[in-house]
Design an enzyme around this catalytic site. Structure first.
Site, short mmCIF file in Angstrom:
data_model
loop_
_atom_site.label_atom_id
_atom_site.label_comp_id
_atom_site.label_asym_id
_atom_site.label_seq_id
_atom_site.Cartn_x
_atom_site.Cartn_y
_atom_site.Cartn_z
N MET A 34 94.36 25.67 16.25
CA MET A 34 93.70 24.94 15.10
C MET A 34 94.82 25.32 13.91
SD MET A 34 90.01 25.18 15.11
CE MET A 34 89.55 26.65 14.40
N GLY A 35 96.17 25.45 14.00
CA GLY A 35 96.95 25.93 13.15
C GLY A 35 96.81 27.24 12.56
N LEU A 37 99.38 29.55 12.09
CA LEU A 37 99.88 29.99 13.26
C LEU A 37 100.20 31.65 12.99
CD1 LEU A 37 101.92 27.33 15.04
CD2 LEU A 37 99.48 28.00 15.31
N HIS A 38 99.84 32.42 14.01
CA HIS A 38 100.29 33.79 14.01
C HIS A 38 100.95 34.19 14.89
CE1 HIS A 38 96.75 34.90 16.33
NE2 HIS A 38 95.95 34.27 14.93
N GLY A 40 99.99 35.96 17.45
CA GLY A 40 98.97 35.66 18.64
C GLY A 40 99.39 34.55 19.18
N HIS A 41 99.28 33.34 18.29
CA HIS A 41 99.51 31.96 18.93
C HIS A 41 101.09 31.77 19.49
CE1 HIS A 41 96.61 30.88 15.55
NE2 HIS A 41 96.23 30.57 16.72
N GLN A 65 83.39 22.02 15.80
CA GLN A 65 83.05 23.22 16.21
C GLN A 65 82.80 24.46 14.73
OE1 GLN A 65 87.02 23.78 17.93
NE2 GLN A 65 86.85 26.04 17.29
N ASP A 154 89.42 35.02 22.33
CA ASP A 154 88.32 34.38 22.27
C ASP A 154 87.94 34.33 23.71
OD1 ASP A 154 88.01 33.04 19.45
OD2 ASP A 154 90.29 32.74 19.96
N SER A 190 93.35 34.01 12.51
CA SER A 190 93.78 33.16 11.46
C SER A 190 92.87 33.60 10.07
CB SER A 190 93.83 31.73 11.71
OG SER A 190 94.62 31.46 12.75
O1 PAF Z 1 90.86 28.82 19.72
C1 PAF Z 1 91.08 28.00 18.93
O2 PAF Z 1 91.89 27.97 17.95
C2 PAF Z 1 90.11 26.55 19.00
O3 PAF Z 1 88.70 26.77 19.38
C3 PAF Z 1 90.74 25.63 19.99
C4 PAF Z 1 90.76 26.05 21.26
C5 PAF Z 1 91.88 25.17 19.53
C6 PAF Z 1 89.68 24.16 20.06
O4 PAF Z 1 89.63 23.65 18.65
#
Ligand code: PAF
Length: 282
Positions: A34-35, A37-38, A40-41, A65, A154, A190
Site C-alpha cells: 500500500m506504499g 515503503l519502509h 520491511g517492504h 480493507q 501480517d 507504515s
Molecule cells: O499488507 C498490505 O500492505 C496490504 O494488506 C496488501 C497485501 C497490499 C493488500 O492491500
C-alpha cells in the site's frame, strides 16, 4: 546508475508488458504493497529480485480493507519517494492503479473467506479480510506472477493469502518473509509513523512482552497464565489490548495440544490512536 521503474495505471497496459516478458521466458515476481515503503517492504522486494527476472511492485491503498472509522483518508501516500526507493532496487514495474481501475463503477464481486480469516483481526476489523482477499485476488489475476512476496508481520494475512491461492488454484508461489524490526524490537510498519515520541518509546513493549511470554511457554509454563501476564504488562504500559493469543501456526485455530502443534503468538494492541500488530513463532 538507477533506472526508474515504468509506472502502470491500468491492468490492460500492465498486461501488454507482462505478456512480452512471459514470451521471453522471464520469471515474474509481484510484491503487493500500500506504499509508504519502509525497509520491511524493501526486504520483500530484494527477495522478489532473487526469485524472478522481473519485479512488479503494486502500490495501492485499498479502500475496501479499511472500516468507515479507520485511517483510509490519512494513510500515508508517498508515491514519488516510493518509486525512487524502488528504482534503487532495480524494480522494473510499479502498478499504481486508481480506485476506479481496481473497483470499476458498479463492481459486484468480493472474495469472502472463512478458515484462517476467521477470528483475530476479523473480531476487531470485520471488513478487513474480504478487502484484502478481494484486492490480492485481483492483483494476482492481473499479474499472474510466478511468485508473490508477503511479510510475516501480517501473519494472519499471509495465511489468508496462502489459503486463497490454494482455493482458487492460482499458479503463484507465495513467499513469506520474516518481520524486519528496529534495533529495539519494534516491527516495522507504515503506521509507526503515527506514533508520538513517547508512544514510540513505549511501542517496543509489545515485542518484549511477547518474547517474555514465549520464553515462559517454551520453558514449559502454562500457556494462558503466560499470556495473561503479557496482557497485564501491556495494559500497565498504556496499551489497549485487542488480543494476545497463542494459535496453531498453520491454521490459526485454537490449540488443542499446545505441546505438539506448531505455535504462533499473535498480538494486536492500541497505543493512543495507533493500532500495532505483531507475531512470533513459539
Ligand atoms: O499488507 C498490505 O500492505 C496490504 O494488506 C496488501 C497485501 C497490499 C493488500 O492491500
Amino acid at each position: 546508475m538507477t533506472t526508474s521503474p515504468t509506472i502502470f495505471r491500468t491492468v490492460d497496459d500492465l498486461r501488454v508488458t507482462l505478456a512480452g516478458w512471459r514470451h521471453d521466458g522471464l520469471r515474474i515476481a509481484l510484491v503487493p504493497t500500500m506504499g509508504a515503503l519502509h525497509e520491511g517492504h524493501l526486504d520483500l522486494v530484494r527477495a522478489a529480485r532473487q526469485h524472478a527476472d522481473r519485479v512488479v511492485v503494486s502500490v495501492f491503498v485499498n479502500p475496501t480493507q479499511f472500516g468507515p472509522k479507520e485511517d483510509f483518508g490519512s494513510y500515508p501516500r508517498t508515491e514519488a519517494s516510493d518509486v525512487e526507493k524502488l528504482a534503487t532496487l532495480g524494480v522494473e514495474a510499479v502498478f499504481a492503479p486508481s480506485a476506479a481501475e481496481m473497483y470499476p463503477e458498479g463492481y459486484a464481486t468480493t472474495i469472502s473467506m472463512t478458515g484462517p480469516a476467521l477470528g483475530l483481526e476479523t473480531d476487531f476489523r470485520p471488513h478487513f479480510f474480504a478487502g484484502v482477499a478481494t484486492v490480492v485476488g485481483k492483483l494476482l489475476i492481473a499479474v499472474m506472477p510466478d511468485v508473490a512476496v508477503f511479510g510475516e508481520k501480517d501473519y494472519q494475512q499471509l495465511m489468508v493469502v496462502r489459503r486463497l491461492v490454494r482455493d482458487l488454484r492460482l499458479p503463484t508461489e507465495i513467499l513469506g518473509l520474516a518481520t524486519v524490526r528496529e534495533k529495539d524490537g519494534l516491527a516495522l510498519s507504515s503506521r509507526n509513523a503515527y506514533l508520538s515520541a513517547e508512544e514510540r518509546r513505549l511501542a517496543t513493549t509489545i515485542a518484549r512482552v511477547m518474547g517474555e511470554a514465549a520464553d515462559a511457554i517454551r520453558a514449559g509454563g502454562a500457556v494462558e497464565p503466560a499470556l495473561e501476564t503479557g496482557r497485564a504488562a501491556l495494559a500497565a504500559a498504556g496499551f489497549r489490548v485487542d488480543y494476545l493469543v497463542l494459535r496453531n501456526a498453520e491454521t490459526l485455530a485454537e490449540l488443542t495440544d499446545p505441546a505438539s502443534e506448531p505455535r504462533r503468538m499473535l498480538a494486536a494492541a492500541w497505543l493512543g490512536k495507533t493500532r500495532l500488530i505483531d507475531n512470533i513463532a513459539v
